[in-house]
Design an enzyme around this catalytic site. Structure first.
Site, PDB file in Angstrom:
ATOM      1  N   ASP A 115      52.602  51.073  78.789  1.00 15.78           N
ATOM      2  CA  ASP A 115      51.979  50.839  80.097  1.00 15.78           C
ATOM      3  C   ASP A 115      52.187  49.379  80.517  1.00 15.78           C
ATOM      4  OD1 ASP A 115      50.215  49.673  78.337  1.00 15.78           O
ATOM      5  OD2 ASP A 115      48.426  50.680  79.122  1.00 15.78           O
ATOM      6  N   SER A 116      52.894  48.601  79.673  1.00 13.64           N
ATOM      7  CA  SER A 116      53.390  47.286  80.107  1.00 13.64           C
ATOM      8  C   SER A 116      54.343  47.472  81.283  1.00 13.64           C
ATOM      9  CB  SER A 116      54.081  46.555  78.950  1.00 13.64           C
ATOM     10  OG  SER A 116      55.030  47.391  78.315  1.00 13.64           O
TER      11      SER A 116
ATOM     12  N   GLU B 231      44.995  53.332  73.201  1.00 15.15           N
ATOM     13  CA  GLU B 231      44.389  52.110  72.684  1.00 15.15           C
ATOM     14  C   GLU B 231      42.939  52.354  72.289  1.00 15.15           C
ATOM     15  OE1 GLU B 231      44.739  48.961  75.551  1.00 15.15           O
ATOM     16  OE2 GLU B 231      46.918  49.130  75.658  1.00 15.15           O
TER      17      GLU B 231
ATOM     18  N   GLU C  77      48.416  44.929  67.291  1.00 13.84           N
ATOM     19  CA  GLU C  77      48.882  43.872  68.205  1.00 13.84           C
ATOM     20  C   GLU C  77      48.073  42.600  68.028  1.00 13.84           C
ATOM     21  OE1 GLU C  77      49.456  45.121  72.266  1.00 13.84           O
ATOM     22  OE2 GLU C  77      49.890  43.075  72.936  1.00 13.84           O
TER      23      GLU C  77
ATOM     24  N   LYS D 186      50.566  57.440  73.065  1.00 10.88           N
ATOM     25  CA  LYS D 186      49.865  56.309  72.422  1.00 10.88           C
ATOM     26  C   LYS D 186      48.598  56.007  73.198  1.00 10.88           C
ATOM     27  CE  LYS D 186      51.440  51.846  72.535  1.00 10.88           C
ATOM     28  NZ  LYS D 186      50.329  51.152  73.201  1.00 10.88           N
TER      29      LYS D 186
ATOM     30  N   ASP E 178      52.788  55.829  76.634  1.00 10.14           N
ATOM     31  CA  ASP E 178      51.412  55.324  76.700  1.00 10.14           C
ATOM     32  C   ASP E 178      50.576  56.168  77.642  1.00 10.14           C
ATOM     33  OD1 ASP E 178      50.619  53.208  75.104  1.00 10.14           O
ATOM     34  OD2 ASP E 178      51.578  51.699  76.365  1.00 10.14           O
TER      35      ASP E 178
HETATM   36  O1  KIV Z   1      52.565  48.752  76.644  1.00 11.00           O
HETATM   37  C1  KIV Z   1      53.223  48.208  75.740  1.00 11.00           C
HETATM   38  O2  KIV Z   1      54.339  47.701  75.943  1.00 11.00           O
HETATM   39  C2  KIV Z   1      52.662  48.202  74.403  1.00 11.00           C
HETATM   40  C3  KIV Z   1      53.376  47.399  73.356  1.00 11.00           C
HETATM   41  C4  KIV Z   1      53.169  45.960  73.567  1.00 11.00           C
HETATM   42  C5  KIV Z   1      52.993  47.809  71.983  1.00 11.00           C
HETATM   43  O3  KIV Z   1      51.656  48.784  74.173  1.00 11.00           O
END
Ligand code: KIV
Length: 262
Positions: free
Chosen positions: A42-43, A113, A180, A111, A81
């Site tokens: 989600d970056s 969090e 992280e 994924k 994500d």
């Molecule tokens: O969203 C992302 O890019 C991440 C990584 C930094 C692990 O969660």
């Protein structure tokens, strides 16, 4: 690549290489170069959309981006994500959204969090057949709660909580856990205490694998250079000079040449 093989890599001691990807063209190159896991992080909210935080990106937007990465992946496992708001409300909604992600994007896994507060949702997803990657330590979706992106779990109390959370995620069936921005010694401690692989970012060399944001490690994101980031290329400079060369060639009419014309 499968989640079973990722688990086996911990047993065999082969390190896991994960990189983010957000589009077909770059994901193809990353996949061909031999990365084990393509993470549609989600970056993308920062890297693709230019937002300050990861919070605004939506489930629909993540599904759209993940589809392109899935089409590119010949070898790598694709993990997508789950964005902020798609799994925090209640377990039913979380499972429904995770299934939607897998069904509509073709991702191999999702994924999420967080630790104990989402372990019920993770258990339900795994039971439903959706492989889950956990994410502990610096969790950017909680930026407003923590007030920044500093190193996490420096104090022993927070470290103990993180170890306990990692064990819960492991027991709930996560096939791997991203750690992280935590001290290297703590990441090693977690890695030794869970059966699933750990994948670090800013967490030292004692994890079972590493992940970086693709645009950061390629040197495309010039303003961002935290201590943990190694730039394996400096593509921003190459792109600047290629584009400046193109502009100059258009202006001075040397492009297109006779050979480049029909
Ligand atoms: O969203 C992302 O890019 C991440 C990584 C930094 C692990 O969660």
């Amino acid at each position: 690549m499968t989640t079973t093989k990722i688990r086996q890599m911990k047993q065999s001691g082969e390190k896991i290489a994960m990189l983010t990807s957000y589009d077909y063209t770059l994901a193809r190159l990353v996949d061909e170069a031999g990365v084990d896991i393509l993470l549609v992080g989600d970056s993308a909210s920062n890297i693709v959309c230019g937002n300050q935080y990861t919070l605004p990106i939506t489930l629909d937007e993540m599904i759209f981006l993940t589809r392109g990465v899935v089409r590119a992946a010949q070898h790598s496992l694709v993990v997508a994500d789950m964005p902020f708001g798609s799994y925090q409300v209640n377990e039913d909604e979380a499972v429904r959204n995770a299934i939607r992600m897998v069904k509509e994007s073709g991702a191999d896994a999702v994924k999420l969090e967080g630790g104990r507060e989402i372990v019920g949702a993770i258990r339900r997803m795994v039971q439903a057949g959706v492989p889950v990657c956990g994410h502990l330590g610096l969790t950017p979706q909680s930026v407003n709660q923590f007030g920044g992106y500093g190193l996490r779990a420096k104090e022993e109390a927070e470290a103990q909580k993180l170890v306990a959370d990692a064990k819960l995620l492991d027991e709930a069936g996560c096939f791997c856990i991203v750690l992280e921005k935590i001290p290297a010694a703590l990441a090693k401690r977690v890695t030794e205490q869970v059966s699933c692989p750990t994948i670090g970012i800013g967490a030292g060399n004692g994890t079972d694998g590493q992940v970086l944001v693709l645009h950061d490690m390629l040197g495309l994101n010039q303003g961002f250079k935290p201590k943990f980031l190694r730039q394996f290329a400096h593509l921003a400079g190459d792109i600047h000079s290629a584009v400046a060369d193109y502009v100059a060639s258009v202006k001075d009419t040397s492009f297109p040449s006779a050979e480049e014309s029909y």
